[in-house]
Scaffold this motif. Structure first.
Motif, mmCIF file in Angstrom:
data_model
loop_
_atom_site.group_PDB
_atom_site.id
_atom_site.type_symbol
_atom_site.label_atom_id
_atom_site.label_comp_id
_atom_site.label_asym_id
_atom_site.label_seq_id
_atom_site.Cartn_x
_atom_site.Cartn_y
_atom_site.Cartn_z
ATOM 1 N N SER A 408 -111.043 -57.877 31.410
ATOM 2 C CA SER A 408 -110.336 -56.694 31.294
ATOM 3 C C SER A 408 -110.448 -56.032 32.679
ATOM 4 N N ILE A 409 -109.536 -55.253 33.140
ATOM 5 C CA ILE A 409 -109.703 -53.937 34.094
ATOM 6 C C ILE A 409 -110.223 -52.871 33.228
ATOM 7 N N GLY A 410 -110.736 -51.934 34.240
ATOM 8 C CA GLY A 410 -111.128 -51.006 33.763
ATOM 9 C C GLY A 410 -112.571 -50.577 33.444
ATOM 10 N N LEU A 411 -113.339 -51.542 33.344
ATOM 11 C CA LEU A 411 -114.708 -51.569 32.744
ATOM 12 C C LEU A 411 -115.820 -51.245 33.738
ATOM 13 N N GLY A 412 -115.352 -51.356 35.237
ATOM 14 C CA GLY A 412 -116.373 -51.572 36.219
ATOM 15 C C GLY A 412 -116.820 -50.269 36.473
ATOM 16 N N LEU A 413 -116.262 -49.115 36.400
ATOM 17 C CA LEU A 413 -116.730 -47.783 36.385
ATOM 18 C C LEU A 413 -117.945 -47.407 35.552
ATOM 19 N N ALA A 414 -117.508 -47.778 34.266
ATOM 20 C CA ALA A 414 -118.727 -47.581 33.202
ATOM 21 C C ALA A 414 -120.048 -48.330 33.536
ATOM 22 N N GLY A 415 -119.726 -49.519 33.863
ATOM 23 C CA GLY A 415 -120.955 -50.633 34.321
ATOM 24 C C GLY A 415 -121.632 -50.033 35.526
ATOM 25 N N VAL A 429 -122.575 -49.443 44.539
ATOM 26 C CA VAL A 429 -121.168 -49.368 44.932
ATOM 27 C C VAL A 429 -120.455 -49.936 43.726
ATOM 28 N N ALA A 430 -119.695 -48.984 43.344
ATOM 29 C CA ALA A 430 -118.796 -49.503 42.184
ATOM 30 C C ALA A 430 -117.474 -49.827 42.893
ATOM 31 N N ALA A 431 -117.033 -51.099 42.972
ATOM 32 C CA ALA A 431 -115.810 -51.739 43.971
ATOM 33 C C ALA A 431 -114.773 -51.696 42.519
ATOM 34 N N ILE A 432 -113.383 -51.066 42.660
ATOM 35 C CA ILE A 432 -112.681 -51.101 41.772
ATOM 36 C C ILE A 432 -111.062 -51.018 42.343
ATOM 37 N N GLY A 433 -110.394 -51.464 41.527
ATOM 38 C CA GLY A 433 -108.739 -51.320 42.238
ATOM 39 C C GLY A 433 -108.150 -50.155 41.603
ATOM 40 N N ASP A 434 -107.199 -49.555 42.161
ATOM 41 C CA ASP A 434 -106.573 -48.175 41.612
ATOM 42 C C ASP A 434 -106.332 -48.308 40.471
ATOM 43 N N GLY A 435 -105.671 -49.374 39.950
ATOM 44 C CA GLY A 435 -105.397 -49.453 38.387
ATOM 45 C C GLY A 435 -106.440 -49.616 37.526
ATOM 46 N N GLY A 436 -107.366 -50.378 37.698
ATOM 47 C CA GLY A 436 -108.609 -50.243 37.052
ATOM 48 C C GLY A 436 -109.445 -48.628 36.813
ATOM 49 N N ARG A 449 -121.317 -35.523 36.286
ATOM 50 C CA ARG A 449 -122.232 -34.473 35.442
ATOM 51 C C ARG A 449 -123.763 -35.096 35.550
ATOM 52 N N GLU A 450 -123.734 -36.568 35.584
ATOM 53 C CA GLU A 450 -125.147 -36.937 35.745
ATOM 54 C C GLU A 450 -125.857 -36.948 36.987
ATOM 55 N N ARG A 451 -124.838 -36.540 38.309
ATOM 56 C CA ARG A 451 -125.311 -36.639 39.590
ATOM 57 C C ARG A 451 -125.984 -37.884 40.106
ATOM 58 N N LEU A 452 -125.101 -39.151 39.781
ATOM 59 C CA LEU A 452 -125.556 -40.394 39.964
ATOM 60 C C LEU A 452 -125.128 -40.809 41.490
ATOM 61 N N PRO A 453 -125.888 -41.617 41.962
ATOM 62 C CA PRO A 453 -125.843 -41.773 43.358
ATOM 63 C C PRO A 453 -124.737 -43.174 43.519
ATOM 64 N N ILE A 454 -123.539 -43.005 43.071
ATOM 65 C CA ILE A 454 -122.398 -43.903 43.046
ATOM 66 C C ILE A 454 -121.328 -43.899 44.273
ATOM 67 N N LEU A 455 -121.375 -44.745 44.875
ATOM 68 C CA LEU A 455 -120.151 -44.690 45.909
ATOM 69 C C LEU A 455 -118.924 -45.680 45.366
ATOM 70 N N VAL A 456 -118.106 -44.833 44.788
ATOM 71 C CA VAL A 456 -116.990 -45.432 43.994
ATOM 72 C C VAL A 456 -115.823 -45.581 44.974
ATOM 73 N N LEU A 457 -115.719 -46.979 45.307
ATOM 74 C CA LEU A 457 -114.960 -47.611 46.220
ATOM 75 C C LEU A 457 -113.589 -48.135 45.820
ATOM 76 N N ILE A 458 -112.594 -47.462 46.044
ATOM 77 C CA ILE A 458 -111.274 -47.694 45.129
ATOM 78 C C ILE A 458 -110.589 -48.547 46.204
ATOM 79 N N LEU A 459 -110.180 -49.770 46.008
ATOM 80 C CA LEU A 459 -109.494 -50.690 46.787
ATOM 81 C C LEU A 459 -107.878 -50.330 46.460
ATOM 82 N N ASN A 460 -107.203 -49.588 47.006
ATOM 83 C CA ASN A 460 -106.155 -48.948 46.627
ATOM 84 C C ASN A 460 -104.884 -49.610 47.488
ATOM 85 N N ASP A 461 -104.158 -50.337 46.439
ATOM 86 C CA ASP A 461 -102.864 -50.947 47.193
ATOM 87 C C ASP A 461 -101.651 -50.113 46.348
ATOM 88 N N GLY A 462 -102.073 -49.252 45.621
ATOM 89 C CA GLY A 462 -100.965 -48.463 44.897
ATOM 90 C C GLY A 462 -99.974 -49.514 43.947
#
Ligand SMILES: Cc1ncc(C[n+]2csc(CCOP(=O)(O)OP(=O)(O)O)c2C)c(N)n1
Ligand SMILES: [Mg+2]
Length: 538
Positions: A408-415, A429-436, A449-462
């Protein structure tokens, strides 16, 4: 004491220090009591996120992840994440409860049937006085069965008197299995006669802490070492580290694997991604070691099956090979080391960086040197992973997971949020596609809200890139896979986070300083990495 208070107390006694969830009638009372008693509750935006976060937390801490949702729709909203937990064999406790005992209540749901459909285990609090016993059993089963257990705590029981309860008993870890002499002998016979063996470690080898025994085995045999994606970077730094074994192997690894005559796999399922449908093991002898006999030979036929704990089996092999005086294949080892020593990650592709887009592979190689090396990475799935997994390193496999067990796409951010809660001192580092990312965008606000040290890296090919290249293969207009998303940095900013857009490789360098800011308690950072959808690297 009321039953909901006893439940909050029992969770704390079980050592549950964080619960991910969303409040409703079925859980608000014990969640309040749990927080009053000092427990940490991470409120999510959608219940799917709660199970995904508990899953990411469990994968990084080795503890049982706990999610709490209300009855009916609160529970059905967890379905995809619940199946992901089942497929990835994560010990989770997912607490929900029967709606009020009224057949006309509009949130009635057959919880046991939904849990069964997901492949999760099911337990229930049957009566007030069995509360702690039922919770103990659910926790024990989560650990023993390595899967989510859904606990039904009916709302009708909440206000009952707790009376006296059984003591809390924390789950015991399963005993490590020792292989039979016969299975070991068979495997050793094959290994001792191999000229060019390769060792492959999977997640089971990591869980069994088998790394040093496998390195010792590689020394005795002169064997190169490889991993599945889930055991990524287990052998980083070793002179015969091949990296990923499978469809994502680099050139030197692929030719080394092609030359090998024996594959010795530890705690790796040898699934379609690792063995490429059996293509990578064809014509070779295969020794398959796994603690779960049901996993051995599940995806392909193997020559020797060894049911046992990866570390114990490797140690027994080392002892037996020592005793038999088996010599290592020094020539094979030398050849492999030479080829690996001369290799650069840039060798495997021709860079396709454009005027205002980057080549994902070059970008990840650059980022590898920019970000703090002590980091955790959690990925979503999609076409982009092919450019991320082989090129962006982690300090070891305990610092990596992908939320892709169910495809499934879309679960990476929660993980990634769960991982970060479990490991707050490290950059995630949360590596995620733009769709996910867009699929579960709302959960970004939880990281804020939780002020978490996450770098959300969106690999965005539109685009839904995985579909983009398949449509091209069919000769269909790839435009149908393109998406006109809102500006991602503006979205991040509106949620109270910072964001940067990256269109050139040198723009990645600013992430060194920004990573420090994130680790300083600034909350997550969104990095929108622009890719050309026409560049297909699969
Ligand atoms: C829940 C779900 N819906 C749809 C799919 C089909 N699917 C697989 S990969 C993919 C593309 C994802 O796009 P993105 O996150 O941008 O990653 P990309 O492939 O572009 O790198 C889709 C839609 C899926 N796997 N899971
Ligand atoms: Mg995409």
């Amino acid at each position: 004491m009321k039953l909901y208070q006893a439940f909050a107390w029992a969770l704390a006694e079980h050592g549950v220090d964080v619960v991910f969830g969303l409040m409703g009638d079925a859980n608000m009372l014990y969640l309040s009591a749990y927080q009053d008693a000092g427990g940490r509750f991470v409120p999510v935006v959608h219940e799917g996120g709660s199970v995904g976060m508990a899953d990411g937390y469990s994968r990084m801490t080795g503890r049982v992840g706990v999610a709490s949702v209300t009855h009916g729709p609160g529970f059905t909203n967890t379905m995809t994440s619940l199946v992901e937990g089942v497929r990835s064999r994560t010990p989770l406790l997912v607490i929900t409860g029967d709606a009020p005992a009224d057949p006309t209540h509009f949130q009635q749901l057959d919880i046991a049937a939904v849990a069964a459909a997901a492949g999760a285990g099911y337990e229930k609090v049957y009566k007030p006085k069995s509360l702690v016993r039922d919770l103990n059993r659910a926790m024990q089963r989560a650990v023993a069965e390595r899967r989510p257990i859904v606990l039904n705590f009916p709302i009708a029981l909440m206000g009952e008197d707790a009376g006296s309860q059984q003591p809390v008993t924390r789950p015991a870890p399963p005993a490590a299995g020792v292989a039979s002499e016969q299975a070991l002998d068979g495997a050793l016979g094959l290994i001792a006669t191999a000229n060019r063996p390769v060792i492959v470690a999977g997640r089971g080898a990591v869980a069994a802490d088998a790394r040093s025994e496998l390195v010792a085995l590689a020394e005795r045999l002169g064997a190169p070492l490889a991993t599945t994606v889930l055991a990524k970077d287990c052998f980083a730094g070793h002179p015969r580290n091949l990296g990923i074994f499978g469809s994502l192997s680099h050139g030197v690894a692929a030719s080394t694997i092609a030359d090998a005559d024996c594959v010795i796999a530890f705690g790796a399922s040898l699934n379609a991604f690792t063995a490429v449908g059996g293509h990578l093991t064809r014509g070779k002898k295969v020794v398959h070691v796994d603690c779960d006999p049901a996993q051995i030979g599940r995806f392909l036929q193997v020559d020797e099956a060894v049911a046992g704990d990866a570390r114990l089996v490797a140690a027994a092999m080392n002892a037996a090979l020592d005793e038999a005086g088996v010599r290592s294949s020094a020539a094979w080892a030398g050849e492999v080391e030479k080829a690996l020593g001369a290799r650069s990650p840039h060798d495997d592709f021709a860079d396709r960086t454009g005027a205002d887009t980057v080549d994902i592979r070059s970008a990840m190689i650059r980022l590898d040197g920019v970000l703090p090396s002590q980091r955790t990475m959690v990925t979503d799935i999609g076409r982009f992973v092919v450019g991320v997994w082989p090129y962006l390193a982690v300090p070891g496999p305990e610092h990596f997971t992908t939320m892709g067990g169910f495809g499934s796409i879309g679960l990476g951010l929660a993980g990634a949020i769960g991982a970060s809660v479990g490991r707050p001192d490290e950059l995630t580092v949360a590596a995620i596609g733009d769709g996910g990312f867009m699929m579960n965008l709302a959960e970004f606000s939880t990281a804020v809200r939780e002020r978490l040290p996450i770098l959300v890296l969106i690999l965005n090919d539109g685009a839904y890139g995985a579909e983009h290249f398949k449509l091209a293969d069919y000769g269909v207009d790839t435009g149908y896979s393109l998406n006109a998303w809102p500006d991602l940095v503006s979205l991040a900013t509106s949620m109270g986070a910072r964001g940067v857009t990256v269109r050139r490789l040198d723009e990645l360098d600013q992430l060194a300083g920004l990573a420090e800011t994130i680790l300083g308690g600034d909350g997550p950072l969104l990095v929108d990495v622009r890719l050309d959808p026409e560049v297909n690297i699969i």
